[in-house]
Design an enzyme around this catalytic site. Sequence first.
Site, PDB file in Angstrom:
ATOM      1  CE  LYS A 177      -1.869   2.994   1.967  1.00 31.96           C
ATOM      2  NZ  LYS A 177      -1.621   4.425   1.602  1.00 31.96           N
ATOM      3  CD  GLU A 251      12.598   0.635   9.912  1.00 29.41           C
ATOM      4  OE1 GLU A 251      13.259   1.572  10.382  1.00 29.41           O
ATOM      5  OE2 GLU A 251      12.936  -0.548  10.008  1.00 29.41           O
ATOM      6  CB  CYS A 285      13.314   8.988   8.226  1.00 27.41           C
ATOM      7  SG  CYS A 285      14.284   7.762   7.337  1.00 27.41           S
ATOM      8  CD  GLU A 382      10.142  13.264  10.843  1.00 24.99           C
ATOM      9  OE1 GLU A 382       8.961  12.936  10.994  1.00 24.99           O
ATOM     10  OE2 GLU A 382      11.020  12.504  10.380  1.00 24.99           O
TER      11      GLU A 382
HETATM   12  P1  NAD Z   1       2.386   9.006   7.032  1.00 22.86           P
HETATM   13  O1  NAD Z   1       2.534   8.347   8.358  1.00 22.86           O
HETATM   14  O2  NAD Z   1       1.444  10.142   6.931  1.00 22.86           O
HETATM   15  O3  NAD Z   1       1.915   7.958   5.907  1.00 22.86           O
HETATM   16  C1  NAD Z   1       2.665   6.813   5.598  1.00 22.86           C
HETATM   17  C2  NAD Z   1       1.756   5.765   4.977  1.00 22.86           C
HETATM   18  O4  NAD Z   1       0.765   5.349   5.915  1.00 22.86           O
HETATM   19  C3  NAD Z   1       0.988   6.217   3.740  1.00 22.86           C
HETATM   20  O5  NAD Z   1       0.928   5.128   2.848  1.00 22.86           O
HETATM   21  C4  NAD Z   1      -0.401   6.542   4.300  1.00 22.86           C
HETATM   22  O6  NAD Z   1      -1.447   6.435   3.349  1.00 22.86           O
HETATM   23  C5  NAD Z   1      -0.536   5.473   5.361  1.00 22.86           C
HETATM   24  N1  NAD Z   1      -1.415   5.806   6.479  1.00 22.86           N
HETATM   25  C6  NAD Z   1      -1.741   7.045   6.952  1.00 22.86           C
HETATM   26  N2  NAD Z   1      -2.524   6.922   8.042  1.00 22.86           N
HETATM   27  C7  NAD Z   1      -2.674   5.590   8.264  1.00 22.86           C
HETATM   28  C8  NAD Z   1      -3.340   4.827   9.268  1.00 22.86           C
HETATM   29  N3  NAD Z   1      -4.005   5.422  10.263  1.00 22.86           N
HETATM   30  N4  NAD Z   1      -3.267   3.480   9.227  1.00 22.86           N
HETATM   31  C9  NAD Z   1      -2.557   2.859   8.245  1.00 22.86           C
HETATM   32  N5  NAD Z   1      -1.922   3.521   7.258  1.00 22.86           N
HETATM   33  C10 NAD Z   1      -1.968   4.880   7.279  1.00 22.86           C
HETATM   34  O7  NAD Z   1       3.879   9.398   6.620  1.00 22.86           O
HETATM   35  P2  NAD Z   1       4.353  10.221   5.351  1.00 22.86           P
HETATM   36  O8  NAD Z   1       3.972  11.655   5.578  1.00 22.86           O
HETATM   37  O9  NAD Z   1       3.940   9.538   4.096  1.00 22.86           O
HETATM   38  O10 NAD Z   1       5.945  10.062   5.439  1.00 22.86           O
HETATM   39  C11 NAD Z   1       6.760  10.887   6.188  1.00 22.86           C
HETATM   40  C12 NAD Z   1       7.139  10.219   7.495  1.00 22.86           C
HETATM   41  O11 NAD Z   1       7.770   8.965   7.230  1.00 22.86           O
HETATM   42  C13 NAD Z   1       8.160  11.026   8.286  1.00 22.86           C
HETATM   43  O12 NAD Z   1       7.788  11.025   9.643  1.00 22.86           O
HETATM   44  C14 NAD Z   1       9.453  10.246   8.092  1.00 22.86           C
HETATM   45  O13 NAD Z   1      10.392  10.404   9.108  1.00 22.86           O
HETATM   46  C15 NAD Z   1       8.952   8.843   8.012  1.00 22.86           C
HETATM   47  N6  NAD Z   1       9.938   7.968   7.352  1.00 22.86           N
HETATM   48  C16 NAD Z   1      10.659   7.096   8.124  1.00 22.86           C
HETATM   49  C17 NAD Z   1      11.622   6.279   7.533  1.00 22.86           C
HETATM   50  C18 NAD Z   1      12.440   5.314   8.367  1.00 22.86           C
HETATM   51  O14 NAD Z   1      13.110   4.473   7.789  1.00 22.86           O
HETATM   52  N7  NAD Z   1      12.396   5.391   9.691  1.00 22.86           N
HETATM   53  C19 NAD Z   1      11.855   6.356   6.158  1.00 22.86           C
HETATM   54  C20 NAD Z   1      11.103   7.257   5.402  1.00 22.86           C
HETATM   55  C21 NAD Z   1      10.137   8.065   6.019  1.00 22.86           C
END
Ligand code: NAD
Length: 481
Positions: A177, A251, A285, A382
Amino acid sequence: MNTRARLYIGGEWTDAADGAEFATSDPATGKPLGTCAEAGQADVDKAVTAARAALRDPAWTSMSPSARARLLWRVADLIEEHEAELAELETRDQGQPLGVAHAVSVTGAAEHFRYFAGWCTKIEGAVSPVSFPDTLHYTRREPVGVCALITPWNFPLMIAAWKLAPALACGNTVILKPAEQTPLTSVRLVELCELAGFPPGVVNLLTGGPAAGRALVAHRGVDKVSFTGSSPVGREIVQQSAGDLKRVTLELGGKAPSIVAADADLDRAVTGNLQGALLNSGQVCAAYTRLFVDRRRADEFTEKLAAAAAGLRLGPGLDPETQIGPLVSLEHLDRVDSYVRTGRDQGADLVTGGHRADRDGYFYAPTVFGGVTDDMTIAREEIFGPVLSVMPYDDPEELAARANDTEYGLAASLWTSDLATAHRLAADIRAGAVFINMLPIPDAAAPWGGFKSSGWGREMGPYAIDAYTEVKGVWVHLGNS
Ligand code: NAD
């Protein structure tokens, strides 16, 4: 370009059951790029049913490890054969400069498949030295089952690959997804998996937003959730998956400290922190965001850093001259800008940037703040954008405590020419990865994940094999009575 992407369920490309769609756009122009089917509950149910059926399909469950390895290796080859197309698609959908799309996203995706192809034939059990007489005990590593792989928008292709490759190497079936902002390279990657020849139902794709993610997390037919994204959503996933105690790896976000010691090579530290903070416009991240610099060198460091940041060329990722691309969306740009305004309001010293770039698309000028204190919002939350905070320090003895004064613990960086300082701080800092005199780049062979609110578990390396298998102990009575 106007793509129309569909869902991939049980080996068939299909529209959403209710016909829903959503649009994805080019962040360099704000113009639409294409539409994707938006998965609803009926599609989630169908994908879970297909993935569960594939777990009983001998075409997958009886496939030899070496045949599975060849499939994964084939995906790596296909990614490389389609490198130019995938890199351009990633740049158009996500915004990252084309050079980053080639060197990080596409190369990284191929490397993850190749690395985990090697693991297929090396997933071993062990004979345990149990003390019962006449008893053989051995362990088997078995697939967890149906894995929901939920990915963010910052490096969509590479992160999809770093979840798909180990999950498939271990014999699971998956439902990918991708994030709603950047689905297109994930769709293409799944097409390449189909071309490689995975049996129907082993790889499934649901495009859609948070509702599709929530439905997957809540579904009783899903055994494991592997999530990369924000910490608040990670917390929600833990709560939602508690009902049936799904396996969960997370992550999550970061707020990486970068320590520049008095003895650091300053020019190297300036360049390293600039790149470590601004790769993909700071939408990383592990981005270096809290720069703890020895006060005796802080002014010189800040001046050089700000000059270098101000000299970076902003532009569309497809332009070969571009060093900084756009942010992913207008919504995210507004979020970054609001953090910058908070920084100014709380008294941080804005040295360069601090505003939206004067051009179409979602561009934000690289921003450097000086004199940032530990309690300021920009030092605590962040931002996920091109914002660097210089935080001078006087006492090296306080450094680890200041660096650790954060809810996050994903990555950290040290710039020093003294080995003793480097190793002492590396041990004292609570983060999943510490980079000494280098950029925060993951590698398929090394563990990736965070302490504290940066996540649960580790991906990559042998740790990913632990994350995508269950251990079963088999006890055999060997005596006659
Ligand atoms: P997000 O948490 O808003 O969304 C990530 C994914 O989760 C998307 O596919 C979204 O549709 C889905 N999603 C959203 N709400 C959900 C829910 N309640 N239940 C299940 N799925 C849901 O994150 P984002 O804005 O897409 O990405 C940025 C974040 O990702 C930043 O905080 C960044 O630090 C983190 N990130 C972490 C790593 C790592 O390796 N630790 C790597 C890349 C990004």
